[in-house]
Scaffold this active site. Sequence first.
Site, PDB file in Angstrom:
ATOM      1  N   HIS A   1       0.850  -1.189   0.000  1.00 26.66           N
ATOM      2  CA  HIS A   1       0.000   0.000   0.000  1.00 26.66           C
ATOM      3  C   HIS A   1       0.879   1.230   0.000  1.00 26.66           C
ATOM      4  CE1 HIS A   1      -3.326   2.678   1.015  1.00 26.66           C
ATOM      5  NE2 HIS A   1      -4.116   1.677   0.679  1.00 26.66           N
TER       6      HIS A   1
ATOM      7  N   ASP B   1      -8.032  -5.583  -0.098  1.00 28.33           N
ATOM      8  CA  ASP B   1      -8.506  -6.452  -1.183  1.00 28.33           C
ATOM      9  C   ASP B   1      -8.225  -7.931  -0.908  1.00 28.33           C
ATOM     10  OD1 ASP B   1      -9.483  -4.369  -2.846  1.00 28.33           O
ATOM     11  OD2 ASP B   1      -7.399  -3.810  -3.213  1.00 28.33           O
TER      12      ASP B   1
END
Length: 378
Positions: free
Chosen positions: A261, A312
């Site tokens: 991320h 996700d």
Amino acid sequence: MTEPQIAKGLAGVYADTSRISKVFDETNTLTYYGYPVQELAASCRFEEVAYLLWHGELPTTEQLKKFEQQERKERKISPKLLTVLRQFDKDAHPMDTLRTAVSFLGTEDPEWADNAPEANLKKAVRLLAQIPIIIAADSRLRKGEEPIVPREDLTMAENFFHMYFGEVPQKEVVRCFDASLTFYAEHSFNASTFTARVIISSLSDIYAAVTGAIGSLKGPLHGGANEAVMHMLLDIKEPSKAQAWIDDALATKKKVMGFGHRVYRNGDSRVPHMTKYFHDMAKLKDGEKWIEIEDILSKTVIGQKNIHPNLDFPVGPAYYLMGFEIPVFTPIFVMSRITGWAAHIMEQLEDNKLVRPLAVYNGVPQRPVEPIGKRKAA
Ligand code: COA
């Protein structure tokens, strides 16, 4: 003259102020208007979170009732749009059909050019109500089934299952889905939200901004990762194959989908909470093997690279276990993120400045144009 500094991918660049959300480093927690997102997911329905993102405060019982009435009244799409949906190629990606349908909604709205806050709020409610209808209708049409008429007596999450499958599942499934919508709703200046802000900064309109944001979210480095995670798990197939698969992926420097991320470096604060919901789904739907595979992947990637899973990672298999087709995972992300996008579009318009950065030119020096016939092939 000193060379200008380039921040590739605008990494580390502050482009504006925003009061909508923040990751607090001290607690490693994503917050919407100061509320930890995991607390919102545990205590509120997605509709309350949508209200929060658009009004800055959680609704009272009365405010929620009014907001839900508005949203439920907008649960319809025009026969013209339905005709458009029927034209799409059955193999077209649902993100492409959704992007086109949202753009079409702009052509049907006589108030598209009105960027006053109350007008945009009204349009945002319409998009919130209509995007799920588009996703469900498109999905059914491509399977040769007729769209199911939305119900006004159901919550957004329940109504989506009703329109998609023709029935509302057990409350645990609805709960998991509703929580995923809250987790997906907002994340500051991510690529799609920034796209929406850039588009609206030219004083374009909300439909154009959301259409562009959908295009940005589609990519596998952004929202498309929830689909990519499930493709990866299906490729691995069995827990017994997971260790060899991940060892090979890391040795060959493959990007492992659902990890990493730009903002979180020590793990995504939403992941442990969403993982619990995913485990509930796995137990309910006989999908424990996906837990085993994910455990092996996450232990290995964290252990060897110190790169942590992102949202996700648990969402992909959770949606799969609910029965959704994989290409519809990112459109579901859209039906949630429309709340964050609209909040940012309205915030950008409060104190707008056209977004127009600079580039350090590294092309050829200035040169004269040779007339055709005198030009040499490069
Ligand atoms: N799998 C393997 N290695 C990864 C990785 C992943 N998912 N994510 C990052 N890395 C590695 C990169 O290879 C790079 O290593 P290097 O320095 O040896 O070249 C390093 O970590 C930095 O990665 P980088 O891609 O430059 O970081 P970023 O901040 O630009 O990227 C993402 C963030 C999300 C784009 C990136 O982590 C990624 O592509 N993840 C997979 C897709 C995904 O899950 N996206 C959803 C995001 S919410």
